[in-house]
Scaffold this motif. Structure first.
Motif, PDB file in Angstrom:
ATOM      1  N   GLY A  62       0.925  -1.116   0.271  1.00 21.13           N
ATOM      2  CA  GLY A  62      -0.689   0.211   0.319  1.00 21.13           C
ATOM      3  C   GLY A  62       1.080   1.174  -0.122  1.00 21.13           C
ATOM      4  O   GLY A  62       0.485   2.411  -0.586  1.00 21.13           O
ATOM      5  N   LYS A  63       2.065   1.395   0.578  1.00 18.96           N
ATOM      6  CA  LYS A  63       2.732   2.410   0.675  1.00 18.96           C
ATOM      7  C   LYS A  63       4.070   2.277  -0.665  1.00 18.96           C
ATOM      8  O   LYS A  63       3.596   3.107  -0.640  1.00 18.96           O
ATOM      9  CB  LYS A  63       3.880   2.516   2.443  1.00 18.96           C
ATOM     10  N   TYR A  64       4.875   2.042  -0.644  1.00 20.26           N
ATOM     11  CA  TYR A  64       5.425   2.080  -2.117  1.00 20.26           C
ATOM     12  C   TYR A  64       4.999   1.345  -3.441  1.00 20.26           C
ATOM     13  O   TYR A  64       5.653   1.443  -4.429  1.00 20.26           O
ATOM     14  CB  TYR A  64       6.494   1.133  -1.294  1.00 20.26           C
ATOM     15  N   MET A 112      -3.924   2.263   5.561  1.00 21.55           N
ATOM     16  CA  MET A 112      -3.087   2.817   6.169  1.00 21.55           C
ATOM     17  C   MET A 112      -2.320   3.385   5.656  1.00 21.55           C
ATOM     18  O   MET A 112      -1.632   4.098   6.149  1.00 21.55           O
ATOM     19  CB  MET A 112      -2.979   2.148   7.781  1.00 21.55           C
ATOM     20  N   ALA A 113      -1.482   2.784   4.948  1.00 24.22           N
ATOM     21  CA  ALA A 113      -0.553   2.882   4.588  1.00 24.22           C
ATOM     22  C   ALA A 113      -0.877   3.938   3.608  1.00 24.22           C
ATOM     23  O   ALA A 113      -0.181   5.137   2.462  1.00 24.22           O
ATOM     24  CB  ALA A 113      -0.195   1.911   3.737  1.00 24.22           C
ATOM     25  N   LEU A 114      -1.815   3.715   2.852  1.00 22.55           N
ATOM     26  CA  LEU A 114      -2.359   4.897   1.462  1.00 22.55           C
ATOM     27  C   LEU A 114      -2.731   5.991   2.193  1.00 22.55           C
ATOM     28  O   LEU A 114      -2.812   7.509   1.557  1.00 22.55           O
ATOM     29  CB  LEU A 114      -4.224   3.784   0.451  1.00 22.55           C
ATOM     30  N   SER A 115      -3.135   6.049   3.518  1.00 21.94           N
ATOM     31  CA  SER A 115      -3.002   7.039   4.482  1.00 21.94           C
ATOM     32  C   SER A 115      -2.058   7.313   4.999  1.00 21.94           C
ATOM     33  O   SER A 115      -2.246   8.691   5.961  1.00 21.94           O
ATOM     34  CB  SER A 115      -4.381   7.197   5.485  1.00 21.94           C
ATOM     35  N   LYS A 116      -0.874   7.264   4.496  1.00 23.15           N
ATOM     36  CA  LYS A 116       0.647   8.068   4.995  1.00 23.15           C
ATOM     37  C   LYS A 116       0.583   7.639   6.791  1.00 23.15           C
ATOM     38  O   LYS A 116       1.791   8.325   6.819  1.00 23.15           O
ATOM     39  CB  LYS A 116       0.793   8.823   4.467  1.00 23.15           C
ATOM     40  N   TYR A 117       0.577   6.826   6.656  1.00 20.73           N
ATOM     41  CA  TYR A 117       0.212   6.117   8.451  1.00 20.73           C
ATOM     42  C   TYR A 117       2.460   5.797   8.135  1.00 20.73           C
ATOM     43  O   TYR A 117       2.614   4.942   7.214  1.00 20.73           O
ATOM     44  CB  TYR A 117      -0.351   5.176   8.797  1.00 20.73           C
ATOM     45  N   ASP A 118       2.901   6.270   9.681  1.00 26.64           N
ATOM     46  CA  ASP A 118       4.659   5.700   9.853  1.00 26.64           C
ATOM     47  C   ASP A 118       4.141   4.418   9.158  1.00 26.64           C
ATOM     48  O   ASP A 118       3.801   3.582  10.269  1.00 26.64           O
ATOM     49  CB  ASP A 118       4.504   6.769  10.696  1.00 26.64           C
ATOM     50  N   PHE A 119       5.382   4.311   8.586  1.00 28.26           N
ATOM     51  CA  PHE A 119       5.854   2.857   8.605  1.00 28.26           C
ATOM     52  C   PHE A 119       6.491   2.227   9.876  1.00 28.26           C
ATOM     53  O   PHE A 119       5.540   1.097  10.340  1.00 28.26           O
ATOM     54  CB  PHE A 119       6.469   2.158   6.984  1.00 28.26           C
ATOM     55  N   LYS A 120       7.058   2.555  10.348  1.00 32.26           N
ATOM     56  CA  LYS A 120       7.645   2.327  11.592  1.00 32.26           C
ATOM     57  C   LYS A 120       6.752   1.973  12.778  1.00 32.26           C
ATOM     58  O   LYS A 120       6.399   0.877  13.306  1.00 32.26           O
ATOM     59  CB  LYS A 120       9.177   3.072  11.897  1.00 32.26           C
TER      60      LYS A 120
END
Length: 185
Positions: A62-64, A112-120
């Protein structure tokens, strides 16, 4: 590990299916541990690590890899919206809650990843959520194994009950998901 034994294949199945978040395989590992076919500590440790890695993989996608996965979720816009609402309403508790909800358990890490939630931050809370999820399901199954085994013995004698139970569970999950994602007038 000797892959000529059923036990070894069981641990491999636990790793594979727990990666996808299957609570049934974790429950099965608890029952098989009760029966002496698996070691409970090893099975639950493998399930916890695999479950953690599965959600981290979804979050990573979702993030990358946003553009590559969007076509696969075009038909699930309402479920993604529900996952986003759960995330906004419950914050970090959404990471814990989603582990137990079939139908959206893959969508919460993605949203959560698409909403730019912090990976760590997600990774940190996901460790504890995976532990809670696996211990809850695995130990519940382990300590209620006698009952579970008796139910399966009854189903073995009355095989017509198995499809009835299966379709009832599938229908119930489908109805709940339909109601949760239905447009409000």
């Amino acid at each position: 590990m000797d892959f000529s034994t059923l036990e070894s294949w069981g641990y491999l199945a636990v790793a594979f299916f727990a990666f996808g978040g299957s609570l049934f395989i974790v429950a099965a590992a608890g029952v098989f541990s009760f029966m002496g076919h698996m070691d409970l500590t090893i099975a639950l440790t493998i399930a916890t690590i695999s479950n953690y890695l599965g959600d981290m993989f979804l979050f990573y996608l979702g993030k990358y890899q946003k553009k590559e996965i969007q076509p696969y979720f075009a038909k699930h816009k309402r479920k993604i919206a529900l996952a986003t609402l759960i995330m906004r309403k419950y914050g970090i508790w959404a990471i814990f809650i989603q582990k137990f909800l079939y139908g959206i358990k893959t969508l919460v890490p993605l949203s959560m990843a698409l909403s730019k939630y912090d990976f760590k931050k997600f990774g940190f809370y996901n460790i504890f959520a995976s532990i809670v999820f696996i211990l809850t399901i695995g130990l519940s199954a382990y300590y209620s194994s006698e009952f579970i085994i008796s139910v399966f013995s009854y189903i073995k004698v009355n095989p017509w009950i198995a499809p009835l139970i299966l379709f009832s569970i599938i229908g119930m999950v489908w109805l709940v998901m339909e109601n949760m994602t239905k447009k409000k007038k």
